[in-house]
Write an enzyme that holds these catalytic residues in place. Structure first.
Site, PDB file in Angstrom:
ATOM      1  N   SER A  21       0.825  -1.202   0.000  1.00  0.00           N
ATOM      2  CA  SER A  21       0.000   0.000   0.000  1.00  0.00           C
ATOM      3  C   SER A  21       0.867   1.264   0.000  1.00  0.00           C
ATOM      4  CB  SER A  21      -0.965  -0.026   1.190  1.00  0.00           C
ATOM      5  OG  SER A  21      -1.916   1.006   1.112  1.00  0.00           O
ATOM      6  N   LYS A  27      -1.162  -9.775  -0.088  1.00  0.00           N
ATOM      7  CA  LYS A  27      -2.440  -9.982   0.578  1.00  0.00           C
ATOM      8  C   LYS A  27      -3.367 -10.852  -0.269  1.00  0.00           C
ATOM      9  CE  LYS A  27      -4.482  -5.525  -0.879  1.00  0.00           C
ATOM     10  NZ  LYS A  27      -5.143  -4.291  -0.401  1.00  0.00           N
ATOM     11  N   ASP A  42      -2.542   6.327  -3.448  1.00  0.00           N
ATOM     12  CA  ASP A  42      -1.347   5.645  -2.963  1.00  0.00           C
ATOM     13  C   ASP A  42      -0.918   4.573  -3.965  1.00  0.00           C
ATOM     14  OD1 ASP A  42      -3.501   3.982  -2.486  1.00  0.00           O
ATOM     15  OD2 ASP A  42      -2.704   3.188  -0.611  1.00  0.00           O
ATOM     16  N   ASP A  53      -1.222   1.355  -4.376  1.00  0.00           N
ATOM     17  CA  ASP A  53      -2.168   0.381  -4.928  1.00  0.00           C
ATOM     18  C   ASP A  53      -3.545   0.990  -5.160  1.00  0.00           C
ATOM     19  OD1 ASP A  53      -2.702   0.523  -2.142  1.00  0.00           O
ATOM     20  OD2 ASP A  53      -3.696  -1.426  -2.209  1.00  0.00           O
ATOM     21  N   ARG A  66      -6.427   4.188  -1.570  1.00  0.00           N
ATOM     22  CA  ARG A  66      -6.647   5.389  -0.778  1.00  0.00           C
ATOM     23  C   ARG A  66      -6.739   6.610  -1.688  1.00  0.00           C
ATOM     24  NH1 ARG A  66      -3.533   5.140   4.985  1.00  0.00           N
ATOM     25  NH2 ARG A  66      -3.700   2.901   5.360  1.00  0.00           N
ATOM     26  N   GLU A 108     -13.376   4.469   5.887  1.00  0.00           N
ATOM     27  CA  GLU A 108     -12.430   4.493   6.998  1.00  0.00           C
ATOM     28  C   GLU A 108     -11.811   5.874   7.117  1.00  0.00           C
ATOM     29  OE1 GLU A 108     -10.542   0.050   7.102  1.00  0.00           O
ATOM     30  OE2 GLU A 108      -9.617   1.481   5.736  1.00  0.00           O
ATOM     31  N   GLU A 109     -11.414   6.230   8.332  1.00  0.00           N
ATOM     32  CA  GLU A 109     -10.803   7.542   8.563  1.00  0.00           C
ATOM     33  C   GLU A 109      -9.460   7.678   7.863  1.00  0.00           C
ATOM     34  OE1 GLU A 109      -7.840   5.488  10.687  1.00  0.00           O
ATOM     35  OE2 GLU A 109      -9.960   5.056  10.454  1.00  0.00           O
ATOM     36  N   SER A 110      -8.877   6.554   7.440  1.00  0.00           N
ATOM     37  CA  SER A 110      -7.561   6.577   6.794  1.00  0.00           C
ATOM     38  C   SER A 110      -7.663   6.726   5.275  1.00  0.00           C
ATOM     39  CB  SER A 110      -6.783   5.302   7.147  1.00  0.00           C
ATOM     40  OG  SER A 110      -7.524   4.146   6.793  1.00  0.00           O
ATOM     41  N   LYS A 167     -11.201  -1.323  -0.685  1.00  0.00           N
ATOM     42  CA  LYS A 167     -11.171   0.136  -0.817  1.00  0.00           C
ATOM     43  C   LYS A 167     -10.835   0.541  -2.251  1.00  0.00           C
ATOM     44  CE  LYS A 167      -8.033   0.587   2.451  1.00  0.00           C
ATOM     45  NZ  LYS A 167      -7.904  -0.726   3.127  1.00  0.00           N
TER      46      LYS A 167
END
Length: 543
Positions: free
Chosen positions: A145, A155, A301, A303, A306, A388-390, A407
């Site tokens: 990531s 993963k 990012d 991958d 995000r 998510e907050e990230s 995501k």
């Protein structure tokens, strides 16, 4: 000493890629050393070959374990596999393909030898399995990531297309460590010479028309800049520009088209490391400088799971702020979504989302940290948005059916442009409207020192162990060790008042615990919440 955060990387910051790859093949891990074992976190196994934490031995064993796991689950269809732009990703892909071929698994790599973003692979699995009950497909994404260039990541995504749950990852990690301890004698190997291909990029970009309102964006005459930050979405943004913006009043400019496993073009993160986190102001410094050249500027990012959103008036948006705006917009502009479709959020995301959900008359589905919790709801349409907050999120297609169960940073970036085109306002302007309605929360995550024993205790802490009755002057109304949405263990604790909350969770990689906190009473009140949070947690842990 002056911090170099946000400044361009220098020669001394760059990794030696040849040494990194050489270590991948030459160093053999010692599984009696916890730092060199296979460990699956929320996003797979990660580590550096230079630390003997991500090496050929690991990847061969993990892949063999995945082969055995999928066989135990009756998964007999093809396995989609893709990699990002990290220097260790291609060597890991080569290793994995050899093991897959030796075991007779039908692997599918990218048709054009392109990089494969996480959401693209998730979509490929879901598309293949749609309507099937047998011979289901699964996948492997090779990515750490947003981690620094020295790291690798691996993963597994089962047939539902999203991150594997802890039962699966625990089994895979344990089996991989058994194999390594036995010298990998149980690992089958072959030359990956008969691998089939799949057009991940073409299938994904074509399908975007079913989730993003491109006609509205194209007709609005807006200027969009997209920076892949040297990640796997580089080719995707080029194709999106060609397919949906050629000859239209709007324009999409791909700001960064280069790929460099050293990431020498990046600005340094807060800790002066190269990292591809599009929610970090330091990382996005080179992108933010374009904010007045475009109506929307975005980043992804490595991958592309995000997103980072930059507006002319607000600069880089806080991820919590954009999630709230996205939810407000989507649930009022997707008429085919189920009227009872809930809003999914992790319990460390902003309470602004709670207030938006209440105003929309929608159920809030609050789950522990980890996107895997949203998978069932996204599949059956009972949760139309999970965030998510990230800076990670995904949502449903126009017709209310599943898009991805992992995501997807690309669709969130495109959604920012749709919001600007349809409403005539930037997402940051719309967030200001939410603040005017619901208040202005101050939010921050900080770390506190903790021993391994304290971290283990925190991970199992029950809310009833919190004896405090107030937090920063307000009565405590909830002490949570289980998520309200699904009853799953938080792996820590969350304490809530009418105006504020904090959550404490142990770090998986450092001797600290993370304190997430938010206050609708301003920054000074937030500091009080954070200070008392440490004391409350320390008391509960017997510190």
């Amino acid at each position: 000493m002056t911090s170099r955060a946000g400044t361009p990387a220098q020669t001394e910051d760059l990794i030696d890629v040849e040494a990194l790859v050489a270590a991948y093949y030459s160093l053999v891990p010692d599984v009696t050393n916890p730092d060199q074992k296979v460990v699956f976190g929320t996003s797979g196994h990660r580590g550096s070959s230079l630390d003997a934490a991500f090496n050929e031995t690991h990847i061969a064993a993990i892949t063999q374990a995945i082969v055995e796991y999928r066989a135990s689950q009756g998964t007999t269809g093809p396995l989609f596999i893709g990699r990002d732009t990290h220097g260790l990703s291609r060597p890991a892909e080569t290793t994995a393909l050899g093991v897959l071929e030796a075991n007779g698994v039908h692997a599918l790599v990218d048709e054009f030898d392109d990089y494969v973003p996480t959401p693209s692979l998730s979509l490929a699995i879901i598309t293949y399995n749609r309507g099937r009950t047998t011979d289901l497909a699964d996948g492997i994404v090779i990515t750490p990531s947003h981690n620094p260039p020295r790291d690798g990541g691996f993963k597994y995504n089962p047939p539902h297309g999203g991150p594997a749950d802890s039962d699966a990852t625990g089994w895979i990690a344990n089996r991989a460590n058994e194999l390594i301890a036995d010298g990998n004698r149980g690992v089958l190997r072959a030359e990956p010479s008969a691998v089939d291909t799949y057009d991940y990029r073409g299938a994904y970009v074509d399908d975007l028309a079913n989730i993003i309102d491109f006609p509205a964006i194209a007709a609005a005459g807006i200027r969009i800049g997209a920076d892949p930050l040297g990640g796997a979405s580089v080719g995707y943004w080029k194709l999106i520009a060609e397919k949906y913006f050629t000859g239209t009043p709007s324009s999409l400019t791909v700001l960064g088209t280069g790929v460099d496993p050293q990431w020498g073009f990046m600005t340094l993160d807060w800790d002066e490391k190269i990292r591809m986190d599009p929610s970090s102001a330091s990382v996005m410094a080179s992108v933010v400088r374009h904010q007045r050249e475009f109506d929307i500027v975005t980043g992804n990012d490595a991958d592309a799971d995000r997103h980072g959103i930059v507006t002319p008036d607000g600069g880089l948006m806080n991820p919590n702020h954009f999630l709230a705006v996205a939810i407000q917009y989507l649930y009022t502009h997707r008429p085919q979504w189920r009227e009872d479709a809930a809003i999914g959020k992790t319990l460390v995301s902003s309470t602004m989302i709670d207030r938006v959900a209440a105003a929309l008359g929608r159920t809030l589905w609050e789950v522990p940290v980890g996107f895997k919790w949203f998978v069932p709801g996204l599949i059956d349409g009972s949760v139309a948005f999970g965030g998510e907050e990230s800076a990670g999120a995904s949502f449903l297609r126009f017709d209310g059916t599943v898009w991805t169960t992992d995501k997807d940073g690309i669709i969130l970036c495109l959604l920012a442009s749709e919001i600007r085109a349809v409403t005539g306002k930037s997402p940051s302007e719309l967030y200001a409207s939410l603040v005017a309605q619901y208040g202005d929360p101050a939010y921050e995550r900080v770390d506190a020192a903790a021993t391994k024993a304290q971290k283990a205790a925190l991970g199992k802490l029950n809310g009833s162990a919190i004896t405090a009755s107030t937090l920063a002057g307000d009565p405590i109304i909830a002490r949570l060790s289980e998520a309200p949405g699904n009853g799953a263990a938080v792996g820590g604790v969350k304490v809530v008042t009418e105006r504020a909350w904090f959550a404490a969770r142990p770090s998986g990689t450092e001797d600290v615990y993370k304190i997430y906190a938010e206050s609708f009473a301003g920054p000074s009140h937030l500091k009080q919440v954070q200070a008392e949070a440490r004391a409350i947690v320390d008391e509960a842990l017997g510190g």
